[in-house]
Design a protein around this motif. Structure first.
Motif, PDB file in Angstrom:
ATOM      1  N   LEU A 104       0.856  -1.190   0.000  1.00  0.00           N
ATOM      2  CA  LEU A 104       0.000   0.000   0.000  1.00  0.00           C
ATOM      3  C   LEU A 104       0.885   1.231   0.000  1.00  0.00           C
ATOM      4  O   LEU A 104       1.689   1.425   0.916  1.00  0.00           O
ATOM      5  CB  LEU A 104      -0.906   0.005   1.236  1.00  0.00           C
ATOM      6  N   VAL A 105       0.775   2.046  -1.040  1.00  0.00           N
ATOM      7  CA  VAL A 105       1.546   3.284  -1.142  1.00  0.00           C
ATOM      8  C   VAL A 105       0.583   4.451  -0.939  1.00  0.00           C
ATOM      9  O   VAL A 105      -0.384   4.607  -1.694  1.00  0.00           O
ATOM     10  CB  VAL A 105       2.253   3.404  -2.509  1.00  0.00           C
ATOM     11  N   LEU A 106       0.842   5.264   0.056  1.00  0.00           N
ATOM     12  CA  LEU A 106      -0.061   6.348   0.425  1.00  0.00           C
ATOM     13  C   LEU A 106       0.527   7.702   0.050  1.00  0.00           C
ATOM     14  O   LEU A 106       1.678   8.005   0.381  1.00  0.00           O
ATOM     15  CB  LEU A 106      -0.351   6.300   1.928  1.00  0.00           C
ATOM     16  N   PHE A 107      -0.292   8.507  -0.634  1.00  0.00           N
ATOM     17  CA  PHE A 107       0.123   9.834  -1.091  1.00  0.00           C
ATOM     18  C   PHE A 107      -0.726  10.915  -0.408  1.00  0.00           C
ATOM     19  O   PHE A 107      -1.888  10.681  -0.076  1.00  0.00           O
ATOM     20  CB  PHE A 107      -0.054   9.950  -2.611  1.00  0.00           C
ATOM     21  N   SER A 108      -0.146  12.090  -0.261  1.00  0.00           N
ATOM     22  CA  SER A 108      -0.884  13.245   0.260  1.00  0.00           C
ATOM     23  C   SER A 108      -1.446  14.096  -0.864  1.00  0.00           C
ATOM     24  O   SER A 108      -2.278  14.970  -0.619  1.00  0.00           O
ATOM     25  CB  SER A 108       0.034  14.115   1.134  1.00  0.00           C
TER      26      SER A 108
END
Length: 707
Positions: free
Chosen positions: A551-555
């Motif tokens: 899971l890659v989380l971006f703002s």
């Protein structure tokens, strides 16, 4: 004080539940939470002779319960026993529909079955989720189409004439409700209903005929509310709780002094409260319904003998229209509202303090709006009274009542906006944010908006000092290791008796997880370079041969899309990007790929940082692209930041970093969901090691093994 009978009841119910669950392992943190809730609720002070006691928070507890503690079971058993034995309602609220459904469909039935605790329960919804049979049948009678197209106040909310498909849907509503194959709950209708169409068949508290309605016996809203009066546990959302508080309490939900509250996902409460106490109105829409008012007042005057009210309403409407016309002229020369590229221009009034030349027009508007609301509400009461005395005029009176209901609601909204615009906080109190937006589309319009920057005072007086008892809980309530931010934003800091507890996690974080901080060169302050470095690192971090989930989380949506587009083609085949597919389809595809022995990588934004449950090999690596700083770019945030600065503070350190700490913990929390999970968290933001605040952010994370 907790009685022996209450102690025994909680102990027995909990033991019964654990005995009925083979393989259940007692959790010390869950038992501690049970005890904290029971002891706190036992300190609830009774109402004596109708007078509320002086409450100082002694019956309020804040509990941070990490994932795996079993919070809902703890508060349902302890809260259920205490509420039942002390003659109170247990009101459980959450921020998300998912948790509400889980509570009603799974957790409460589970507790009742396994513990033997005889709780009855129901889900509470706002009036707007329910059909108004009276309005629907009026629209779908033989004159339905003419009625729909006829001019009436509600049409002010329609931006177009109804299409044949909409008329057909109304007929389907009527047929299904008449046949009792549909209960009138919008959420149970099998298809998506357009908001503008639903507005025509629902109602609000102003337009409702209440006991005078000929369809009262089959009204979905009243049937649902009647059920709430008979159950032990009411499940609602934060918005409904706050709406009830705004109306004085006890209007939609049980009265605060008759309620033990369990507020789950409590980290959302403060911001939802700010939104609840905000107000806005469109100048063009206000002018539209104000023009209709004299005709409606004349119609009402012919039905009820209240000339002073109808004349007062017409005069007040004219005064409002005149002042709004003056505002139109005043705003026409405002430089801050000159057309700009990229959207509608907004004028944020500094510190919520109006320029001198706008103070008198604001005061005039506030006085006129209050007079208008008072007279229209009086007209509505007079019509309701006439409905009881003149049954022969019932159809005409009912039509007048529903039309007045629409106008009363709009007048209430108008009054709320101008009350806030007129109000100026003293130097020590947080200001009221006030802003005006110029809408450039169509014929042009202005939107007046106002909001408190903090709902702390409203929550303190409207809820905490009135509630019989309350629990606030979530997996993440502390910021930078302290409860200060939550207590400040919710107004609990003014109640010295409030207790705060941080429970231990049942997980062995050093053994189950790793934390990796790669040596990045680019700072997120240089977005282009940072994006390029993320693209370089991701193929190194993700093993394309292992059938596990990442899971890659971006703002930032922009950065997420740029990274997704720039990655090598062989990597792209493993990607699932939020927004490209519905969430349910994305997750189904993710699990299918894993089941087929393929790796799967999810790219997600802020909403995937919370509430997304991917246990086991569905997520063995959480990669955080950037620290989740939310810089204040909205009018409320900007006004609060300016106020903090003028007091000599630093809004970045006082608000932005603490709020980022909570979001970061939530994002990291996607990795370990059970005692058997394992994996790694990687943070691709070098500020966490190079900036002083980074050390505080790191210290607040679970104690993973650093690599």
């Amino acid at each position: 004080m907790l009685s022996d009978a209450e102690k025994a009841a909680i102990r027995d119910r909990y033991k019964t539940l654990t005995d009925n669950l083979p393989g259940f392992r007692p959790r010390a943190a869950q038992r501690q939470m049970l005890a904290e809730i029971a002891n706190t609720f036992s300190r609830s002070l009774p109402v004596v002779d109708g007078e509320l006691p002086e409450r100082e928070g002694e019956s309020i507890v804040v509990v941070e319960g990490p994932t795996g503690v079993g919070k809902s079971l703890a508060y349902l058993i302890a809260g259920g026993v205490m509420a039942t034995m002390r003659g109170k309602k247990l009101v459980v609220t959450s921020a998300t529909v998912a948790l509400q459904e889980q509570l009603v469909d799974r957790d409460l039935p589970f507790v009742v079955e396994k513990s033997g605790l005889p709780l009855t329960f129901a889900l509470a919804k706002g009036r707007g989720r329910y059909l108004c049979p009276y309005r629907l049948f009026g629209l779908t009678a033989g004159h339905a189409q003419g009625e729909l197209l006829a001019p009436d106040p509600v049409l002010a909310l329609w931006d177009k004439k109804p299409e044949q498909a909409e008329l057909d849907t109304l007929r389907e509503f009527a047929d299904a409700f008449y046949a009792r194959s549909w209960n009138g709950d919008r959420d149970s209708w099998p298809a998506i209903v357009d908001d503008s169409l639903w507005l025509r068949v629902t109602n609000d508290r102003h337009g409702c005929l209440k006991t005078a309605c000929p369809n009262r016996a089959e009204c979905p809203f009243y049937l649902a509310r009647d059920v709430l009066e008979t159950v032990d546990v009411v499940v609602a959302n934060h918005d409904l709780l706050l709406a009830d508080v705004a109306m004085g309490g006890g209007v939609i939900l049980p009265a605060p002094d008759d309620s033990f509250y369990c507020i789950d996902e409590a980290h959302h409460l403060a911001k939802k409260a700010v939104n609840q106490f905000a107000a806005e109105h469109s100048l063009a829409q206000a002018m539209s319904w104000l023009e209709k008012l004299p005709q409606l007042a004349s119609r009402v005057e012919a039905l009820v003998d209240k000339p002073e009210l109808t004349a007062g309403a017409a005069d007040a409407a004219a005064a409002c229209a005149e002042t709004l016309t003056e505002w139109l002229w005043l705003l026409g020369g405002e430089e801050a509202l000159s057309p700009v590229e990229g959207g509608d221009p907004t004028w944020l009034i500094d510190d919520g303090r109006l320029p001198e030349h706008l103070k008198q027009p604001t005061a005039n508007m506030a006085v006129s709006a209050r007079s208008l609301y008072k007279n229209i509400a009086g007209m509505a009461d007079a019509v309701a009274e006439a409905r009881r005395d003149k049954p022969a005029d019932a159809p005409l009176l009912d039509k007048a009542q529903t039309d007045l209901g629409f106008i009363v609601g709009r007048a209430e909204q108008l009054t709320a906006v101008w009350d806030l615009f007129e109000r100026e906080a003293d130097d020590k109190a947080p200001p009221i944010a006030k802003w005006i937006t110029r809408k450039l589309d169509g014929k042009g319009d202005y939107l007046f908006s106002a909001s408190p920057v903090s709902a702390a005072a409203s929550l303190e007086h409207g809820l905490w000092r009135r509630a019989a008892a309350a629990l606030l809980t979530s997996a993440t309530l502390r910021s930078l290791g302290e409860f200060d931010l939550l207590l400040t934003q919710t107004g609990l800091k003014w109640l010295p008796g409030v207790s705060c507890v941080a429970l231990d996690s049942p997980f062995d974080f050093p053994a189950q997880g790793e934390l990796y901080l790669p040596p990045l060169n680019a700072s997120p302050k240089d977005p282009g370079a940072h994006t390029r470095e993320i693209v370089e690192w991701l193929p190194k971090l993700v093993d394309e041969t292992e059938p596990v989930g990442t899971l890659v989380l971006f703002s930032s949506r922009k950065q997420m899309q740029e990274v997704a587009e720039t990655l090598p083609d062989n990597f792209k085949q493993h990607l699932l990007v939020q927004g490209a597919l519905p969430k349910s389809v994305l997750l189904e595809t993710h699990y299918r790929r894993l089941g087929e022995g393929q790796p799967s990588v999810i790219f997600g934004l802020d909403s995937f940082s919370e509430g997304l449950d991917l246990p086991g090999e569905a997520c063995v690596h959480v990669i955080i692209a950037k620290l989740p700083f939310a810089m204040p770019d909205d009018p409320v945030g900007k006004t609060l930041a300016r106020w903090i600065e003028k007091r000599g503070g630093n809004p970045f350190i006082e608000v932005t970093v603490p709020e980022a700490s909570i979001k970061l913990i939530q994002a990291v929390g996607r990795l370990i969901r059970t005692e058997r999970d394992w994996g790694r968290v990687t943070i691709l933001d070098n500020r966490i090691t190079r900036q002083r605040y980074g050390k505080k952010l790191l210290a607040s994370l679970p104690p993973f093994k650093r690599i």
